[in-house]
Design an enzyme around this catalytic site. Structure first.
Site, PDB file in Angstrom:
ATOM      1  N   SER A 183       0.450   4.345   2.671  1.00 46.94           N
ATOM      2  CA  SER A 183       0.971   5.603   3.298  1.00 46.94           C
ATOM      3  C   SER A 183       1.293   6.745   2.299  1.00 46.94           C
ATOM      4  CB  SER A 183       2.367   5.430   3.993  1.00 46.94           C
ATOM      5  OG  SER A 183       3.076   6.299   4.564  1.00 46.94           O
TER       6      SER A 183
ATOM      7  N   TYR B 209      10.979   2.098   4.698  1.00 45.22           N
ATOM      8  CA  TYR B 209       9.647   2.016   4.565  1.00 45.22           C
ATOM      9  C   TYR B 209       8.909   2.546   3.245  1.00 45.22           C
ATOM     10  CZ  TYR B 209       4.989   2.903   6.934  1.00 45.22           C
ATOM     11  OH  TYR B 209       3.592   2.829   7.152  1.00 45.22           O
TER      12      TYR B 209
END
Length: 271
Positions: free
Chosen positions: A128, A141
């Site tokens: 990501s 995350y």
């Protein structure tokens, strides 16, 4: 036949990638957690396997089945988020997200490496933009994606003398259900009402979670943009170490190389 195992194929990037690669002639082994999703993937002509990344026995079983089916590539896509301020993340929350986003992913990869060493193989890890730059309210995350980046880079270096190649895909904002799917995890782990940041939760995060704007992020792309990069990473003779998807990822990648830590902190606060 080119055979790819893709984790997290219930929706979003995993589902789109499964369909995209199947259309390109790949035999797709799609993993899901729920029986209804497994049946849906089988109805589309895919091989579907149950996988719970937090369950070591499930990971071992899936790897064994995939190897028996002649898997030649692995796309580690499955992951979830726990929104909240980092100071409000209890140990159990971090343990929960690392079990799925990192430990289970790494376990599955390592169980397939012996098969890939013998037959050749490629591992594509979906990271990501949050594996490049940390953004407030996404600490859990961010931590898993930073860790995934480090492990993938190290595996790429260590496995350079083998036929196994490792690639990172780094999407920015993609139109998926990850925010909606994060709500049960937020409600389970984050005690925002007693947090010193309660007012900030009410002013920002709660609105984003429970009342998302009808207008999408101006940089948001559909899952198809990630699927195209996955196909390139799998099919290129000599794939790049990492592939960016969306403008924010390119900006973050450049910023991380050129900006000071103070400047990056300012950028993160503004994001």
């Amino acid at each position: 036949m080119k055979t790819v195992l893709i984790t997290g194929c219930s929706s979003g990037i995993g589902l789109d990638a499964a369909r995209h690669l199947q259309a390109r002639g790949w035999r797709v082994i799609a993993t899901c957690r729920r029986d209804a999703d497994l049946q849906a993937r089988r109805a589309e002509g895919m091989t579907a396997l149950h996988l719970e990344l937090a369950d070591e026995a499930s990971v071992a079983r899936c790897a064994e089945q995939a190897a028996a089916l002649g898997v030649t590539a692995l796309v580690n896509n499955a992951a979830f988020a726990i929104p909240g301020a980092a100071e409000d993340l209890p140990r159990g929350a971090l343990r929960s997200i690392f079990e799925a986003n990192l430990f289970g992913t790494h376990d599955l990869t390592c169980r397939l490496i012996p098969h890939f060493r013998q037959h050749g193989g490629r591992v594509v890890n979906i990271s990501s933009v949050l594996g490049l730059v940390g953004i407030p309210w996404r600490g859990a995350y961010v931590a898993t994606k930073f860790a995934l980046e480090g492990l993938t880079d190290l595996l790429r270096v260590e496995m350079a003398d083998t036929p196994v190649k490792f690639v990172l895909i780094e999407p920015g904002p993609i139109g998926t259900r990850i925010r909606l799917n994060s709500i049960p995890h937020f409600e389970r782990w984050i005690d925002w009402e007693t947090s010193p940041r309660r007012a900030q939760y009410q002013a920002s995060l709660l609105k984003r979670l429970y009342h998302p704007a009808a207008k999408k992020d101006r940089f948001e792309l559909p899952p198809q943009a990630v699927s195209a990069r996955i196909a390139t990473a799998l099919e290129a003779r000599n794939p790049r170490p990492r592939y960016y998807v969306t403008t924010p990822t390119y900006v973050s990648g450049i910023g991380r190389r050129l900006l000071s830590s103070r400047a990056l902190d300012w950028f993160a606060r503004r994001s």
